[in-house]
Design a protein around this motif. Structure first.
Motif, short mmCIF file in Angstrom:
data_model
loop_
_atom_site.label_atom_id
_atom_site.label_comp_id
_atom_site.label_asym_id
_atom_site.label_seq_id
_atom_site.Cartn_x
_atom_site.Cartn_y
_atom_site.Cartn_z
N ARG A 176 40.44 33.60 36.00
CA ARG A 176 39.00 33.62 36.30
C ARG A 176 38.62 34.96 36.92
N ALA A 177 37.38 35.38 36.66
CA ALA A 177 36.88 36.64 37.22
C ALA A 177 35.47 36.44 37.72
N VAL A 178 35.19 36.94 38.93
CA VAL A 178 33.84 36.88 39.49
C VAL A 178 33.47 38.25 40.03
N PHE A 179 32.17 38.51 40.10
CA PHE A 179 31.66 39.77 40.64
C PHE A 179 31.08 39.51 42.03
N LEU A 180 31.49 40.33 43.00
CA LEU A 180 30.99 40.23 44.36
C LEU A 180 30.75 41.62 44.93
#
Length: 289
Positions: A176-180
């Motif tokens: 999984r990949a998320v942008f923060l």
């Protein structure tokens, strides 16, 4: 891969495995050539034995490899970052390219100062389960310029539209990949980067408990691992941890009895403090001593 140690190898393994099932009709630009930079003969042999001719290995050939690349993943130890990025010719070799740092505690600004404004720098914080495509990666782009800013740094200009999809593709192939925002990355380093180690302490403890009560070690370990994986999957699919806990805590039952013992040991505060301490240490890694 500019330095290809534990994390670099995990990312490389996951991406290469994903290409086996990759659709050739995708419009996302994906890597077609892989180069790994190492400084030890032992590391070069290890990479060759694992990947064969899928990866080109450069022993002490950082500059030559970077010059041939479009996307560079920086995976060295934080204290070696300045030495590598300020070595002769590196700034020129990185000009106009995408540099993805997976270094803990080293900010985009610190790296940008080493390579100059003509290299687009982002940070990504993956973890070791990336190796089996079950990783968690947090990605941070540079903060965009303020509308009132009189000068615009080239490093703050949003790059070509293909950059974000390409970066997202790389890391979504290995989990999984998320942008923060970058301000959260030290906490993410502690929670998901160090998290596998913390989870494995719990797993070992559960295994030991099973062995103490007569289970064969291999059986106890499998039960503990699958139980943790199953509970985690339930959370990822929308169940709240408290809901799962309550659903198996019947009045006067074995679960509530075990939970009370865990609470006596202050397990919640101990684990939370472990994340706090790891975050504090992560924030100091990129600072000069």
């Amino acid at each position: 891969m500019l330095a290809c140690g534990t994390m670099g190898s995990a990312v490389l393994s996951g991406v290469l495995d994903s290409l086996l099932t990759f659709s050739t009709t995708s419009t996302v630009p994906v890597p077609g050539r892989f180069l790994a930079c190492v400084t030890r003969q032992e590391s070069a042999r290890r990479i060759k034995s694992i990947y064969g001719d899928k990866v080109e290995v450069f022993l002490h050939g950082h500059l030559h490899a970077v010059a041939q690349s479009d996307i560079v993943v920086l995976g060295c130890k934080p204290q070696l970052c300045e030495e590598i990025l300020t070595s002769k010719g590196m700034k020129e070799a990185l000009k106009g390219k995408l540099l993805i740092s997976v270094l803990a505690g080293t900010t985009i600004k610190q790296i940008q100062d080493f390579v100059g404004p003509e290299t687009f720098v982002i940070r990504a914080m993956p973890n070791t389960p990336c190796k089996i495509r079950q990783g968690m990666t947090v990605i941070s782009f540079p903060t965009p310029p303020s509308p009132s800013s009189s000068t615009v740094d080239l490093a703050q200009i949003v790059p070509s539209p293909s950059v974000r999809p390409a970066v997202e593709w790389i890391f979504s192939q290995i989990g999984r990949a998320v942008f923060l925002d970058e301000k959260h990355l030290d906490a993410c380093t502690a929670l998901s980067g160090s998290g596998p180690a913390f989870a494995c302490v719990m797993l070992e403890a559960m295994t030991d408990g099973g062995v103490m009560m007569g289970l064969p070690f291999t059986v106890a370990q499998e039960l503990a691992a699958q139980t943790m994986q199953g509970a985690a999957r339930m959370v990822l699919e929308g169940s709240h941890p408290a809901q799962i806990r309550n659903s198996v805590s019947t009045p006067g039952g074995c679960t509530i009895g075990g939970l009370l013992v865990m609470e006596d040991g202050k397990i919640r505060s101990t684990i939370a403090r472990a994340i706090q301490e790891a975050t504090n240490i992560a924030s100091s890694l990129g600072k000069k001593k």
